[in-house]
Each structure stands twice: as structure tokens, then as C-alpha cells.
Design a protein around this motif. Sequence first.
Motif, PDB file in Angstrom:
ATOM      1  N   VAL A   1       0.838  -1.200   0.000  1.00 53.89           N
ATOM      2  CA  VAL A   1       0.000   0.000   0.000  1.00 53.89           C
ATOM      3  C   VAL A   1       0.870   1.246   0.000  1.00 53.89           C
ATOM      4  O   VAL A   1       1.784   1.382   0.820  1.00 53.89           O
ATOM      5  CB  VAL A   1      -0.942   0.011   1.225  1.00 53.89           C
ATOM      6  N   CYS A   2       0.616   2.154  -0.948  1.00 53.71           N
ATOM      7  CA  CYS A   2       1.333   3.428  -1.014  1.00 53.71           C
ATOM      8  C   CYS A   2       0.874   4.290   0.154  1.00 53.71           C
ATOM      9  O   CYS A   2      -0.327   4.519   0.321  1.00 53.71           O
ATOM     10  CB  CYS A   2       1.044   4.131  -2.340  1.00 53.71           C
ATOM     11  N   PRO A   3       1.805   4.793   0.975  1.00 55.20           N
ATOM     12  CA  PRO A   3       1.407   5.615   2.117  1.00 55.20           C
ATOM     13  C   PRO A   3       0.798   6.946   1.714  1.00 55.20           C
ATOM     14  O   PRO A   3       0.161   7.606   2.527  1.00 55.20           O
ATOM     15  CB  PRO A   3       2.704   5.791   2.909  1.00 55.20           C
ATOM     16  N   GLY A   4       0.987   7.325   0.452  1.00 53.46           N
ATOM     17  CA  GLY A   4       0.385   8.579  -0.011  1.00 53.46           C
ATOM     18  C   GLY A   4      -1.016   8.359  -0.515  1.00 53.46           C
ATOM     19  O   GLY A   4      -1.926   9.149  -0.244  1.00 53.46           O
ATOM     20  N   CYS A   5      -1.206   7.276  -1.279  1.00 55.81           N
ATOM     21  CA  CYS A   5      -2.500   7.059  -1.925  1.00 55.81           C
ATOM     22  C   CYS A   5      -3.385   6.101  -1.126  1.00 55.81           C
ATOM     23  O   CYS A   5      -4.582   6.002  -1.395  1.00 55.81           O
ATOM     24  CB  CYS A   5      -2.314   6.463  -3.312  1.00 55.81           C
ATOM     25  N   HIS A   6      -2.809   5.362  -0.180  1.00 58.26           N
ATOM     26  CA  HIS A   6      -3.531   4.357   0.604  1.00 58.26           C
ATOM     27  C   HIS A   6      -4.137   3.283  -0.285  1.00 58.26           C
ATOM     28  O   HIS A   6      -5.187   2.735   0.008  1.00 58.26           O
ATOM     29  CB  HIS A   6      -4.621   5.013   1.487  1.00 58.26           C
TER      30      HIS A   6
ATOM     31  N   PRO B   1      -3.040  -0.257  -2.889  1.00 54.16           N
ATOM     32  CA  PRO B   1      -1.922  -1.192  -3.163  1.00 54.16           C
ATOM     33  C   PRO B   1      -1.369  -1.009  -4.569  1.00 54.16           C
ATOM     34  O   PRO B   1      -1.527  -1.872  -5.427  1.00 54.16           O
ATOM     35  CB  PRO B   1      -2.571  -2.568  -2.981  1.00 54.16           C
ATOM     36  N   THR B   2      -0.760   0.111  -4.802  1.00 51.76           N
ATOM     37  CA  THR B   2      -0.290   0.438  -6.155  1.00 51.76           C
ATOM     38  C   THR B   2       1.224   0.519  -6.244  1.00 51.76           C
ATOM     39  O   THR B   2       1.776   1.005  -7.224  1.00 51.76           O
ATOM     40  CB  THR B   2      -0.886   1.774  -6.618  1.00 51.76           C
ATOM     41  N   LEU B   3       1.962   0.063  -5.222  1.00 53.21           N
ATOM     42  CA  LEU B   3       3.420   0.086  -5.299  1.00 53.21           C
ATOM     43  C   LEU B   3       3.922  -1.094  -6.101  1.00 53.21           C
ATOM     44  O   LEU B   3       3.373  -2.179  -6.025  1.00 53.21           O
ATOM     45  CB  LEU B   3       4.032   0.056  -3.894  1.00 53.21           C
TER      46      LEU B   3
ATOM     47  N   LEU C   1       7.777   1.922  -6.865  1.00 53.68           N
ATOM     48  CA  LEU C   1       7.142   2.997  -7.631  1.00 53.68           C
ATOM     49  C   LEU C   1       5.639   2.853  -7.533  1.00 53.68           C
ATOM     50  O   LEU C   1       5.080   1.795  -7.858  1.00 53.68           O
ATOM     51  CB  LEU C   1       7.579   2.930  -9.095  1.00 53.68           C
ATOM     52  N   CYS C   2       4.956   3.902  -7.065  1.00 53.74           N
ATOM     53  CA  CYS C   2       3.500   3.893  -7.026  1.00 53.74           C
ATOM     54  C   CYS C   2       2.978   4.241  -8.402  1.00 53.74           C
ATOM     55  O   CYS C   2       3.293   5.296  -8.939  1.00 53.74           O
ATOM     56  CB  CYS C   2       2.989   4.895  -5.980  1.00 53.74           C
ATOM     57  N   THR C   3       2.201   3.332  -9.014  1.00 55.16           N
ATOM     58  CA  THR C   3       1.699   3.569 -10.364  1.00 55.16           C
ATOM     59  C   THR C   3       0.580   4.613 -10.370  1.00 55.16           C
ATOM     60  O   THR C   3       0.176   5.064 -11.433  1.00 55.16           O
ATOM     61  CB  THR C   3       1.148   2.261 -10.961  1.00 55.16           C
ATOM     62  N   ARG C   4       0.113   4.999  -9.196  1.00 59.14           N
ATOM     63  CA  ARG C   4      -0.975   5.959  -9.154  1.00 59.14           C
ATOM     64  C   ARG C   4      -0.459   7.395  -9.019  1.00 59.14           C
ATOM     65  O   ARG C   4      -0.780   8.257  -9.819  1.00 59.14           O
ATOM     66  CB  ARG C   4      -1.911   5.616  -7.984  1.00 59.14           C
ATOM     67  N   CYS C   5       0.356   7.634  -7.977  1.00 59.31           N
ATOM     68  CA  CYS C   5       0.859   8.997  -7.784  1.00 59.31           C
ATOM     69  C   CYS C   5       2.255   9.177  -8.372  1.00 59.31           C
ATOM     70  O   CYS C   5       2.783  10.285  -8.368  1.00 59.31           O
ATOM     71  CB  CYS C   5       0.861   9.366  -6.294  1.00 59.31           C
ATOM     72  N   GLU C   6       2.835   8.068  -8.867  1.00 60.68           N
ATOM     73  CA  GLU C   6       4.162   8.074  -9.488  1.00 60.68           C
ATOM     74  C   GLU C   6       5.257   8.564  -8.551  1.00 60.68           C
ATOM     75  O   GLU C   6       6.284   9.052  -8.978  1.00 60.68           O
ATOM     76  CB  GLU C   6       4.149   8.910 -10.786  1.00 60.68           C
TER      77      GLU C   6
HETATM   78 ZN   LIG Z   1       0.913   6.654  -4.385  1.00 57.35          ZN
END
Ligand SMILES: [Zn+2]
Length: 336
Positions: A8-13, A15-17, A30-35
Amino acid sequence: MPVLEDRVCPGCHTPTLGDRPERRGVLAGLCTRCERLWLDRADLLTLVGHEPELRAPLLPGLAGTDALCPACGQAAVGERECDAGPLLCCSACGGVLLTRAVLDGLRGSQRAGAVASLVDASERVSAAPSVDAGLQRGEGPRLPTGAELRAALRRDDDAPVGDRPDRVPFDHPVVELGTFPLAAVLGWLVSSSDGAMTFVLPVQLFIHELGHAVPSWLSSRRALPLPCGVTFWEEQRSLFVGLGMAFLFGVLAVYAYRERRPFGVALSAVGLALLAFFSLAISAERSFEWTILGGVAGEFWISALMIVSFFFRLPDRLRWDFFRVLLIFPAFATWW
Ligand SMILES: [Zn+2]
Ligand SMILES: [Zn+2]
Ligand SMILES: [Zn+2]
């Protein structure tokens, strides 16, 4: 470098890492959502090269609660600020979530004084904004040397006007002392042989015709000397010719005076005096006799004048410094 796949990306909450290889063998998430990139503390050090200074944000986020850390699992990821911008940081393991822009910013400032030295270099190249700044940048103030003072005090008009180097130097010993006797002997040899004289004949003819034309011009008459041995002249005096001749002598005098060529000034003075004499002092019939008799006389006096003029500078426009060397030979051949 933990494997962060689907954490889980701590920025987007969400599971996009995903694992993402970076430079220097670093495996980032790398978070595919917030990059944004998740980096361990050690990996951050490896990529940036130094320990970045992190501060609490000036304005705390609205959420206010810490997010779960994808690496150590503790709810300790909160907002921080560094010199390059905002980021998220886990206060338990030291991992960070940041954008590439912030990462690049941290990397760019890794060399202490890099920016300062760049500014310094550009200031040395670019123009100084003021005299004081220029002095500070240079060696500092210093007294001008004697040579610089003399150069500043020396005024341009102290140098003779038009004192450009001669095309054929006047003070060259070989040219000055060699050409004259050479031309004299050669001219004598040519004039004593009928065959050789035919080569000089065109010049001799033209000098003869000039001998007719010059008294004609000086007595304000139109005259056209032709190299083929004919001179056309008019018996009628013309004010236009007289004024034209006066103008030409005047131009010669002005140029000769400006360029400090006394011989040219003397020539124009004699010319003006003769112009006045032939045009005003003597009768039209008498001056016309001079024109008719002038041819034979001209062969003598014009060539003599050319020979004498060899040693004198004339205004630069006339290119006399060059032509004198060519004309001295036929002048001697005609004169003998
Ligand atoms: Zn993110
Ligand atoms: Zn952590
Ligand atoms: Zn003639």
C-alpha cells in the motif's frame, strides 16, 4: 531493498506500489498511481549522496494521522519537508516517499557549494554591473603605468595626417639611390638608339602633347592631348577652364598641406601663379604662341619635372609613391 510488490502506497492508501530498479543497484517502490518513489533510508543515501535535512511541514496536513509504512508496517509515515520540496517520511524506519522532482532536487544539491561556485564563475565571465564590482572582481585598483599615461595624453592629431606607409618607400636606400642612376643610364642608352627609342616613343609623344596642352590649360583654353601625337586646342579662352584649373590646383594644395607634402603645395602655388600669368598678365596672342611652341619645350621641362618629382612625396590620392618609379624611365629617355 525490500520487495514492495503490491504494497500500500502511504500517499494514496492503495496497493499500487511496484518494484522499480533505480540507478546504483537500488530497488525502489514505484507507485503507479501517484508516481512517487518509496526509498529506504539507505537507498535514499545511495541515490542522493548525503543525508538530507528533513523538517516538519510548516502547515500540517489536514489528515493529521500517520499512514502505514510499506516497509516496516508501522503507522509512522508523516509529512516532512526538505530543501527540494515536500515528502513523506517514516519516523520508525526512515523510509521516504517522494516525487522524482524532489529526488533530483536533493541529488543536485549534494555537492556543497556547487551552486555558489557556478554563480561565481558566471560573474567572472559576465560584465560587471558597476565599476566597483569590476574592480573587486579584478586585481583591484592600481596606478596606471607611465606608458599608459603617455598613451592617454598623446592626442591622435599629433600624428601627421595621411602618414600611411609608402607603396614604394622613399627612404629605402636601394630604391632611392639605385633607381635614379639606373633610369638615367637606361634612358641615355635608349635615347641614343633609334630602335629602342620606338618603345619609348608613345610616352615621348604624350609628353610632347602635354607640352602643348599645359600652356593651353594655364591660359584658360580647352586642350585635349592624345597619346597618338595630336593635341586638339581651342583659340578661344574659357572662364570655365580657368576656374577648373584654379579648383584643381586648390584641391592639390589642400591635400598636400593636410598630408604635409610641401612639394605638392609648391607645385600648386607655381601652377596658380602660372595660371594667373598666362590667363591674365599676357595677351591672348602671346599665350597662344606658348601653346604652339610648348610641345618641344614640354619634352624638356615635363620630363625634367618628372625626374625631380621622383624625390618628393605628393598627396596619397595621386599614388605618386608608386608611379614615380615607373615614370622615371621614360622621363629620362625623353629628357636626354
Ligand atoms: Zn501513491
Ligand atoms: Zn517504516
Ligand atoms: Zn607639337
